[in-house]
Scaffold this motif. Structure first.
Motif, PDB file in Angstrom:
ATOM      1  N   GLN A 104       0.895  -1.609   0.316  1.00 43.52           N
ATOM      2  CA  GLN A 104      -0.040   0.173   0.061  1.00 43.52           C
ATOM      3  C   GLN A 104       1.055   1.418  -0.079  1.00 43.52           C
ATOM      4  N   ASP A 128       2.588   1.521  -3.421  1.00 37.79           N
ATOM      5  CA  ASP A 128       1.298   2.280  -4.647  1.00 37.79           C
ATOM      6  C   ASP A 128       1.097   3.122  -4.104  1.00 37.79           C
ATOM      7  N   LYS A 129       0.967   4.032  -3.033  1.00 39.55           N
ATOM      8  CA  LYS A 129       1.057   5.270  -2.901  1.00 39.55           C
ATOM      9  C   LYS A 129       1.803   6.168  -3.580  1.00 39.55           C
ATOM     10  N   ASN A 140       2.049  -7.608   1.570  1.00 38.39           N
ATOM     11  CA  ASN A 140      -0.073  -7.147   1.463  1.00 38.39           C
ATOM     12  C   ASN A 140      -0.242  -7.216   2.551  1.00 38.39           C
TER      13      ASN A 140
END
Length: 560
Positions: free
Chosen positions: A383, A386-387, A418
């Motif tokens: 996360q 990804d951000k 993940n």
């Protein structure tokens, strides 16, 4: 030998001592005389050269000697193919040298009937939309100010179209998504110092070669991204000029100071900025005064020095009070790790786990014959990457200036997890796996996560060494780390992730001269790998430099 008046003018000016050139441009002249000007199959298109110079001086600006020199090689042709000899031009000049003005006039000329190639489209590509629009805006303003040009070009602030050739020059950003299928005649890549790799230019390059006389121009001043696109092109430039690559690989015009000491001699500034070569144009005089004012201001504001040397003088300086070590010393860690030699050796484990929500960095430090070896592996939350880095996005959709997380993952340097947080057991398991190969008894970590992590490590039979004041050890270890880099004691293998971590470290100095390792940018420029390396240095002196095989042989030889 082939001759051209602007080329002869430039070479003669250097040989007569009228202009000063840096080492790389001296290499350029030697390479040209040896491999290019000696090739009778090549020829300069004098008509196009003169047309371009006249076009530029009538509508844009008076040219100076170095601009005319560059123009000549844009229109150098090979008689065996009747195509341009150089399809790649690499121009690195100090800030203010007029690179964007040159590109503006050249782009307008190339799409015009003077160049006489129908559908010869061009893209001007830059890191930001504003920078990419610079030349388009300049051409637009010139066209709007002259009724004759208004009849020849259809211009707006997003593109310029030649009515005679139906050729269009547009601006683009280096995010190349949706650009497949381009059929450009020429591409200009501006701000190349900002590109971490070639992903921002590859899609444009693939569109070249579909129309006659395709060319690409890579331009800019130097910058702060190391191991990126610019550094790769520098190496190609050097290989070309040394004769290690075909002579037509690229035309490399690379301006810079030869040595940092030259910054204090204003007569040497023209080595980095050819606009300052004598005789100075009106623009050159204004530019010189501006640069001189900045230089004088720098004397009372040392914080300006890195920017001045990097951008004005094309000599990137990693100030030891700002970075852990000069880039070349960090790059020198890229030597193979002797895994066979390390097997069974004692190692100090180290861990930086400042946040469970972004990165965790593990490491093993070894010491053999005065060399310090460091094996590193990192974990990152999906996360988070990804951000901030577009990890899961299509490669073409990622921002071009983010670290290549997927590449580092493929190289085995990084594991993406993940989950809501990075589970401490994942980290502990890495050390447990490593204990199969190496002798690891102690793991060093700071006190920030010590209460959480201690139990997991102790349950796995590791001794936990907690650094109670991590900031204090920065000042203690800085001399050891600086000396180690300078003496090339550190060996990390080919680990661009760890080198990136190290380049992200901001070194500050307090009133007592103590150094602190912080971050150049709090969120995106991670330093975890370097901190894990530093923690290993905290206990490196405890490692016994003993070969386990030799010790076993010694024991076997004893009689009890």
């Amino acid at each position: 030998m082939i001759h051209q008046k602007y080329v002869d003018e430039y070479i003669s000016a250097y040989k007569a001592g009228k202009i000063k050139l840096n080492h790389e441009r001296v290499m350029l002249l030697n390479y040209l005389e040896k491999f290019v000007l000696s090739n009778d199959q090549l020829f300069f298109n004098e008509e196009k050269i003169d047309d371009y110079i006249k076009f530029t001086e009538k509508w844009f600006f008076p040219t100076v000697m170095y601009q005319r020199f560059l123009a000549a090689f844009v229109f150098l042709y090979d008689s065996t193919t009747n195509d341009v000899y150089y399809d790649e031009h690499f121009w690195v000049v100090g800030r203010g040298a007029g690179k964007n003005g040159t590109i503006s006039s050249l782009a307008a000329y190339l799409v015009s009937p003077l160049n006489n190639i129908n559908g010869y489209n061009g893209s001007i590509v830059a890191n930001s939309e504003d920078q990419a629009k610079t030349s388009i805006t300049e051409i637009y303003n010139v066209v709007q100010a002259n009724s004759l040009l208004s009849g020849a070009f259809k211009a707006n602030k997003s593109q310029i179209e030649s009515k005679g050739t139906h050729s269009v020059v547009t601006y683009q950003t280096s995010n190349g998504k949706t650009k497949d299928g381009l059929r450009d005649g020429f591409d200009v890549f501006d701000e190349i110092h900002m590109y971490p790799d070639d992903s921002g230019v590859a899609v444009y390059e693939s569109g070249l070669g579909k129309v006659p006389e395709s060319r690409q121009f890579e331009i800019g001043s130097d910058g702060y991204v190391r191991d990126g696109y610019l550094d790769q092109k520098k190496e190609i430039a050097l290989q070309t000029m040394r004769g290690e690559l075909p002579p037509d690989t690229m035309f490399p015009f690379w301006c810079k100071l030869d040595d940092e000491s030259e910054v204090d001699n204003e007569a040497m500034w023209e080595k980095a900025n050819p606009m300052l070569s004598k005789p100075l144009s009106g623009y050159g005089k204004t530019l010189f005064r501006k640069i001189r004012k900045q230089y004088l201001k720098m004397q009372s504001q040392p914080s300006m020095r890195e920017e001045f040397l990097t951008k004005r003088m094309d000599l990137p300086l990693k100030d030891p009070e700002k970075s852990v070590a000069p880039y070349e010393q960090v790059k020198a860690t890229n030597r193979p790790l002797p895994y066979d030699k390390l097997a069974g050796r004692e190692a100090i484990g180290s861990l930086d786990f400042a946040s469970m929500r972004d990165f965790a960095a593990c490491g093993l430090t070894f010491k053999i014959d005065g060399q310090v070896y460091f094996i590193s592996h990192q974990f990152a939350r999906k996360q988070f990457v990804d951000k901030y880095y577009g990890y899961s996005a299509n490669p073409a959709d990622r921002p071009h200036n983010v670290p290549p997380i997927s590449d580092w993952e493929d190289q085995g340097l990084l594991t993406i997890v993940n989950s809501a947080t990075i589970d401490p057991r994942v980290v502990v398991n890495w050390f447990t796996d490593m204990r199969v190969k190496y002798l690891i008894e102690k793991v060093v970590l700071d006190n920030f996560r010590a209460d959480l992590l201690r139990k997991f490590f102790e349950d796995a039979d590791f001794e936990v060494d907690v650094i109670k004041n991590p900031t204090a050890i920065d000042g203690l270890l800085a001399p050891r780390i600086e000396d180690g880099f300078a003496a090339k004691k550190f060996v990390w293998g080919n680990n661009p992730l760890l080198r990136w971590n190290t380049q992200n470290v901001l070194v500050t100095v307090d009133a007592r001269g103590n150094k602190k390792y912080g971050k150049k940018e709090e969120r995106r420029r991670k330093t975890d790998g370097f901190k894990a390396f530093e923690y290993g240095q905290f206990r490196v002196s405890e490692i016994e430099d003993v070969d386990p095989d030799e010790s076993l042989d010694l024991l076997n030889g004893l009689n009890f």
